[in-house]
Design a protein around this motif. Structure first.
Motif, mmCIF file in Angstrom:
data_model
loop_
_atom_site.group_PDB
_atom_site.id
_atom_site.type_symbol
_atom_site.label_atom_id
_atom_site.label_comp_id
_atom_site.label_asym_id
_atom_site.label_seq_id
_atom_site.Cartn_x
_atom_site.Cartn_y
_atom_site.Cartn_z
ATOM 1 N N ARG A 9 -2.558 22.128 -20.119
ATOM 2 C CA ARG A 9 -2.264 22.413 -21.643
ATOM 3 C C ARG A 9 -1.891 21.298 -22.218
ATOM 4 N NH1 ARG A 9 -2.566 28.335 -23.346
ATOM 5 N NH2 ARG A 9 -3.565 29.482 -21.677
ATOM 6 N N PHE A 10 -0.696 20.801 -21.572
ATOM 7 C CA PHE A 10 0.025 19.622 -22.269
ATOM 8 C C PHE A 10 -0.586 18.263 -22.381
ATOM 9 C CE2 PHE A 10 3.947 22.344 -21.313
ATOM 10 C CZ PHE A 10 4.457 22.310 -22.384
ATOM 11 N N MET A 11 -1.317 18.070 -21.225
ATOM 12 C CA MET A 11 -2.010 16.839 -21.278
ATOM 13 C C MET A 11 -3.045 16.990 -22.134
ATOM 14 S SD MET A 11 -2.243 16.313 -17.167
ATOM 15 C CE MET A 11 -2.926 14.979 -17.020
ATOM 16 N N ILE A 12 -3.904 17.863 -22.328
ATOM 17 C CA ILE A 12 -4.999 17.946 -23.218
ATOM 18 C C ILE A 12 -4.814 17.855 -24.735
ATOM 19 C CG2 ILE A 12 -5.473 20.337 -23.261
ATOM 20 C CD1 ILE A 12 -8.117 17.529 -23.388
ATOM 21 N N SER A 13 -3.549 18.661 -24.961
ATOM 22 C CA SER A 13 -3.065 18.609 -26.527
ATOM 23 C C SER A 13 -2.564 17.540 -26.976
ATOM 24 C CB SER A 13 -2.203 19.685 -26.262
ATOM 25 O OG SER A 13 -1.362 19.665 -27.446
ATOM 26 N N GLU A 14 -1.892 16.781 -25.994
ATOM 27 C CA GLU A 14 -1.291 15.376 -26.552
ATOM 28 C C GLU A 14 -2.521 14.172 -26.352
ATOM 29 O OE1 GLU A 14 1.362 14.472 -27.928
ATOM 30 O OE2 GLU A 14 2.506 16.477 -27.797
ATOM 31 N N VAL A 15 -3.599 14.592 -25.516
ATOM 32 C CA VAL A 15 -4.363 13.618 -25.575
ATOM 33 C C VAL A 15 -5.323 13.539 -26.816
ATOM 34 C CG1 VAL A 15 -6.642 12.796 -24.464
ATOM 35 C CG2 VAL A 15 -4.500 12.986 -23.007
ATOM 36 N N THR A 16 -5.630 15.014 -27.160
ATOM 37 C CA THR A 16 -6.557 15.056 -28.331
ATOM 38 C C THR A 16 -5.919 15.075 -29.792
ATOM 39 O OG1 THR A 16 -6.433 17.526 -27.780
ATOM 40 C CG2 THR A 16 -8.259 16.455 -26.823
ATOM 41 N N ASN A 17 -4.720 15.724 -29.943
ATOM 42 C CA ASN A 17 -3.888 15.547 -31.021
ATOM 43 C C ASN A 17 -2.469 15.421 -30.657
ATOM 44 O OD1 ASN A 17 -3.532 16.194 -33.679
ATOM 45 N ND2 ASN A 17 -3.163 18.313 -33.175
ATOM 46 N N PRO A 18 -2.240 14.166 -30.316
ATOM 47 C CA PRO A 18 -0.927 13.704 -30.075
ATOM 48 C C PRO A 18 0.256 13.855 -31.103
ATOM 49 C CG PRO A 18 -2.287 11.771 -30.431
ATOM 50 C CD PRO A 18 -3.211 13.019 -30.366
ATOM 51 N N THR A 19 1.455 14.221 -30.675
ATOM 52 C CA THR A 19 2.444 14.347 -31.630
ATOM 53 C C THR A 19 3.356 13.116 -31.435
ATOM 54 O OG1 THR A 19 3.908 15.371 -30.007
ATOM 55 C CG2 THR A 19 2.739 16.928 -31.134
ATOM 56 N N ASN A 20 4.072 12.820 -32.409
ATOM 57 C CA ASN A 20 4.868 11.625 -32.469
ATOM 58 C C ASN A 20 5.855 11.722 -31.448
ATOM 59 O OD1 ASN A 20 3.803 10.729 -34.833
ATOM 60 N ND2 ASN A 20 5.179 11.759 -36.288
ATOM 61 N N TYR A 21 6.411 12.867 -30.862
ATOM 62 C CA TYR A 21 7.175 13.210 -29.744
ATOM 63 C C TYR A 21 6.691 13.340 -28.404
ATOM 64 C CZ TYR A 21 9.068 14.729 -34.277
ATOM 65 O OH TYR A 21 9.189 14.987 -35.579
ATOM 66 N N GLY A 22 5.426 13.604 -28.098
ATOM 67 C CA GLY A 22 4.936 13.810 -26.827
ATOM 68 C C GLY A 22 3.707 12.706 -26.485
ATOM 69 N N GLY A 23 3.207 12.289 -27.735
ATOM 70 C CA GLY A 23 2.159 11.337 -27.404
ATOM 71 C C GLY A 23 2.584 10.003 -26.644
ATOM 72 N N PRO A 24 3.783 9.430 -27.214
ATOM 73 C CA PRO A 24 4.005 8.353 -26.041
ATOM 74 C C PRO A 24 4.615 8.501 -24.711
ATOM 75 C CG PRO A 24 5.144 8.443 -28.348
ATOM 76 C CD PRO A 24 4.499 9.413 -28.019
ATOM 77 N N ILE A 25 5.161 9.799 -24.456
ATOM 78 C CA ILE A 25 5.270 10.101 -22.983
ATOM 79 C C ILE A 25 4.101 10.200 -22.214
ATOM 80 C CG2 ILE A 25 6.189 12.082 -21.644
ATOM 81 C CD1 ILE A 25 8.302 12.454 -24.073
ATOM 82 N N ILE A 26 3.291 10.887 -23.036
ATOM 83 C CA ILE A 26 1.763 11.045 -22.118
ATOM 84 C C ILE A 26 1.155 9.609 -21.900
ATOM 85 C CG2 ILE A 26 -0.555 12.319 -22.225
ATOM 86 C CD1 ILE A 26 1.516 14.185 -21.522
ATOM 87 N N GLU A 27 1.038 8.925 -22.795
ATOM 88 C CA GLU A 27 0.507 7.588 -22.944
ATOM 89 C C GLU A 27 1.016 6.773 -21.796
ATOM 90 O OE1 GLU A 27 -0.101 3.580 -25.724
ATOM 91 O OE2 GLU A 27 0.265 5.656 -26.612
ATOM 92 N N ALA A 28 2.421 6.596 -21.749
ATOM 93 C CA ALA A 28 3.238 5.837 -20.622
ATOM 94 C C ALA A 28 2.786 6.505 -19.115
ATOM 95 C CB ALA A 28 4.735 6.121 -21.039
ATOM 96 N N HIS A 29 2.672 7.865 -19.247
ATOM 97 C CA HIS A 29 2.403 8.564 -17.777
ATOM 98 C C HIS A 29 0.859 8.030 -17.423
ATOM 99 C CE1 HIS A 29 1.363 11.669 -14.873
ATOM 100 N NE2 HIS A 29 0.383 11.815 -15.722
ATOM 101 N N LEU A 30 0.050 8.210 -18.424
ATOM 102 C CA LEU A 30 -1.415 7.915 -18.121
ATOM 103 C C LEU A 30 -1.443 6.319 -17.778
ATOM 104 C CD1 LEU A 30 -3.337 9.899 -20.673
ATOM 105 C CD2 LEU A 30 -2.963 10.515 -18.199
ATOM 106 N N SER A 31 -0.625 5.752 -18.474
ATOM 107 C CA SER A 31 -0.869 4.311 -18.148
ATOM 108 C C SER A 31 -0.255 3.922 -16.580
ATOM 109 C CB SER A 31 0.231 3.409 -19.084
ATOM 110 O OG SER A 31 0.259 1.983 -18.937
#
Length: 207
Positions: A101-123
């Motif tokens: 749920r966290f992954m799909i939420s931050e990929v489709t509608n990233p927040t300023n706080y979670g988006g960079p964390i998910i992006e760094a993880h996926l990278s």
């Protein structure tokens, strides 16, 4: 006692953030659920944003640990390394049902706080897969004509799409308790068959 409060906040915040989203969850709701003082969130996490980031980091930590374990084991072949990682993904999603749920939420509608964390993880996941695939091509295990970018993206999608869509899938497919492991095992081996170098001149080492 401080660690207990911190852990309790993480435990309470995880399902709330996962099901309602970052914006919809209030500090009052979090502290009422945890039965602690409002100031505890600021003390332990510097606010709701910090708590949300800590939740994401805690959810993603096992995946990064699996990456490190796979990369640090020089005895594993590229095929074995990808197989190990795929198996770990099934285990991690089973232990962390809110992770998808966290992954799909931050990929489709990233927040300023979670988006960079998910992006760094996926990278990191992408680089691991691409490097491992390249090593497999060099060793002759994988097809020389693989597009590394597409092959890495495909594997990440194959391993995670099932868990992201599982609530919908369960509505029309009866899933057994062991479905997580069975799906990953089946899907990964279908993927592996597609990228393998089937040239008779190269003897392949199977996982």
């Amino acid at each position: 006692m401080e660690n207990d409060t911190r852990s309790k906040l993480l435990e309470i915040a995880t399902p709330l953030f996962a099901t309602k989203g970052f914006t919809a969850v209030s500090i009052r709701e979090l502290t009422d659920a945890a039965q602690i003082n409002v100031s505890a969130i600021s003390y332990h996490f510097n606010g709701k944003e910090g708590l949300y980031q800590a939740v994401l980091a805690e959810q993603l930590a096992p995946i990064l640990q699996a990456l490190q374990a796979a990369k640090s084991n020089a005895a594993l072949s590229p095929i074995e390394r990808l197989t190990f990682y795929a198996n770990q993904i099934a285990r991690i999603h089973a232990q962390r049902p809110f992770l998808a749920r966290f992954m799909i939420s931050e990929v489709t509608n990233p927040t300023n706080y979670g988006g960079p964390i998910i992006e760094a993880h996926l990278s990191q996941v992408y680089e691991f897969m691409k490097d491992t695939l390249q090593e497999g091509i060099t060793q002759g295990n994988f097809r020389a004509d693989l597009n590394l970018n597409y092959a890495a993206i495909s594997l990440a999608g194959i391993l995670n799409f099932y868990f992201i869509t599982k609530p919908l899938i369960q509505k029309f497919i009866p899933l057994k308790p062991e479905a997580n492991t069975e799906y990953v095992d089946h899907a990964f081996h279908v993927y592996l068959h597609g990228i393998m170098n089937h040239s008779p001149s190269k003897k392949l080492s199977q996982p």
